[in-house]
Scaffold this active site. Structure first.
Site, PDB file in Angstrom:
ATOM      1  CG  HIS A  30      -4.458  -0.744  -0.726  1.00 57.31           C
ATOM      2  ND1 HIS A  30      -4.100  -0.774   0.603  1.00 57.31           N
ATOM      3  CD2 HIS A  30      -5.140  -1.897  -0.956  1.00 57.31           C
ATOM      4  CE1 HIS A  30      -4.561  -1.894   1.151  1.00 57.31           C
ATOM      5  NE2 HIS A  30      -5.182  -2.593   0.218  1.00 57.31           N
ATOM      6  CB  SER A  69      -0.951  -0.073   1.189  1.00 60.50           C
ATOM      7  OG  SER A  69      -1.912   0.937   1.127  1.00 60.50           O
ATOM      8  CG  ASP A  79      -6.181  -5.309   2.501  1.00 60.76           C
ATOM      9  OD1 ASP A  79      -6.737  -6.348   2.880  1.00 60.76           O
ATOM     10  OD2 ASP A  79      -6.215  -4.898   1.320  1.00 60.76           O
TER      11      ASP A  79
END
Ligand SMILES: C[S@@+](CC[C@H](N)C(=O)[O-])C[C@H]1O[C@@H](n2cnc3c(N)ncnc32)[C@H](O)[C@@H]1O
Lengths: 195, 274
Positions: A45, A18, A138
């Site tokens: 992401h 991310s 996540d």
């Protein structure tokens, strides 16, 4: 830190990243040799309405084919697939890719957990999973699923990461994971694919 | 081992749903179905998929709850604004040559796509000569579509999308806001017929000029996608248009030859005549 056993045959690599992803991927994927034999599936992401510029950026720097994953596409060896913006990426048991517009997971679509969990299910102990830099949680449940299915779980050393939260969360959920810095990850991955 | 048992249980549950209720999810993309069924099992409080199957077989009231997991109700007005812009700029000029029009929104979910198209057709002056068929297999989604009421906090995104689609009016012309909800104008659904229809088990619709089926086939396996695409081809009028979701395509379909790309980048196809 002990490197995971290099002797068992692996079938695929999955990566989640991310905040700080671009730099982390640039430090690892371009190091892979042209004859790298495993498929690599990546979730980063990105904002929903941004087209995946990352795939083209990396294609310019990598010896391997880099592309955006397509729905129902058969997974090919030595290819790096990126989840498209605003779609989850999953692995089907038969070795094909699937996209979905299911609800975001961990506020994210694509979600790292969704990829890692479905890949753990499809590949079992042949899978190598990596959770890199990021500022959310996540990937933690997904990495644990990989470990539970007998696969290899690797986390970027939080002190080495641009954003430590995500690798730390993965480590908390999956304490058995091996931590490595980006250099070690790059050479570990290279060693995997040249069977 | 436990994994393999769960896969078997899922297979059996899908078979049971088909035989008992005629909902056929047996050929849906399995990884996503599995994820959602495991979620259902946990959230509905069952220890196994088999116990969930036992319950749904004997208690029809359980079916809609399970359908909420088996079907994915994620939608947005003017989702992928460039698709709606392409319809506006490239497809509607063709459609405007017909005295009357039929449009089928297949897998219309909670209605966002239906109202988007209704607004688009109003803005382009084609609404009054058009009948829209909005179909789905989830009765609750159809009811929500018919109601046309959305949480007010979603309107900002809808408005932004509408603007990006080349909207000629203000979205706020089409709804009234009350108690945190946006109620869309009745006039938008005057020409809309909502009905229960499955792309898996039901037959063709006649003589459509435009079929919009977005983010539905992504949930199907290849053979099922093929069935749906054959259905669309047979339901289209001569030179009718088919619009798919941004990550869906006809590329792998055995019916690919039955269509030509009309706006390739937007997955808008036109029926090709032999
Ligand atoms: C992700 S939503 C797509 C909504 C909308 N078309 C959009 O793109 O925003 C998928 C919809 O397909 C419906 N669906 C699933 N299987 C179907 C089938 N066999 N026939 C018709 N609709 C189906 C689901 O109930 C759900 O409403």
């Amino acid at each position: 830190m002990t490197a995971p056993s290099p002797s068992r045959p692996h079938t695929a690599v999955v990566i989640g990243a991310s905040a700080g992803a671009v730099q982390a991927l640039l430090a690892t994927l371009p190091a892979l040799p042209a004859d790298f034999s495993l498929p690599i599936l990546v979730v980063v992401h990105v904002p929903p309405d941004r087209d995946n510029a990352l795939a083209s950026l990396l294609q310019a720097k990598c010896a391997l084919t880099v592309k955006e994953a397509e729905d129902k596409e058969p997974i090919a060896a030595g290819t790096i697939y990126f989840a498209p913006a605003d779609y989850h990426l999953l692995v089907e048991a038969g070795g094909t890719l699937a996209l979905s517009t299911d609800e975001p997971v961990n506020y994210s679509r694509p979600s790292i957990d969704v990829l890692l969990e479905s890949a753990a299910d499809a590949y079992g102990d042949g899978l190598v999973g990596l959770v890199l830099t990021g500022a959310n949680h996540d990937g933690a449940a997904g990495l644990k699923a990989i470990h539970d299915a007998g696969g290899i779980a690797i986390v970027q050393d939080p002190t080495d990461a641009y954003a430590a939260v995500m690798p730390q969360a993965a480590l908390d959920a999956c304490p058995a994971a091996t931590t490595m810095n980006l250099d070690a990850i790059a050479s570990y991955l290279s060693s995997l694919g040249s069977a | 081992m436990a994994e393999a048992v769960e896969d078997l249980e899922i297979q059996l549950l899908l078979e049971a749903l088909f035989q008992r209720y005629h909902y056929d999810f047996r050929h849906y993309a399995r990884a996503s179905i599995k994820r959602r069924l495991i979620q259902a099992r946990i959230q509905l409080g069952f220890s196994t998929i088999s116990s969930m199957q036992d319950r749904v077989l004997h208690d029809p009231a359980m079916l809609p709850r399970l359908l909420d997991y088996l079907t994915v109700q994620v939608s947005e007005m003017f989702r992928d604004p460039s698709y709606f812009r392409a319809l506006r700029e490239k497809v509607l000029p063709h459609l405007s040559t017909y005295p009357s029009l039929k449009v089928w929104i297949a897998g219309s979910s909670t209605g966002e796509e239906v109202y988007s198209l209704a607004i688009l057709f109003k803005e382009e002056g084609l609404y009054d000569r058009t009948i829209f068929y909005a179909t789905d297999i989830n009765p609750e989604a159809l009811a929500a579509a018919q109601a046309g009421v959305y949480a007010l906090d979603r309107i900002r995104k809808f408005t932004e999308n509408h603007q990006k689609s080349g909207g000629r009016s203000s979205l706020s012309d089409y709804y009234t806001a009350a108690y945190g909800r946006a109620v869309f104008d009745k006039s938008l659904k005057e020409n809309v017929v909502f009905s229960d229809h499955s792309l898996v088990t039901d037959a063709v619709f006649a003589e459509m000029h435009l079929i919009s089926c977005r983010n539905v086939m992504i949930y199907f396996d290849r053979p099922l996608q093929d069935r749906a695409i054959g259905l669309f081809r047979d339901s289209l009028a001569r030179k009718g248009f088919l619009g798919l979701g941004s990550k869906e395509s006809l590329r792998f379909s055995s019916h690919a030859k039955g269509f030509s790309e009309f706006v390739g980048g937007e997955k808008i196809y036109q029926r090709r005549e032999a």
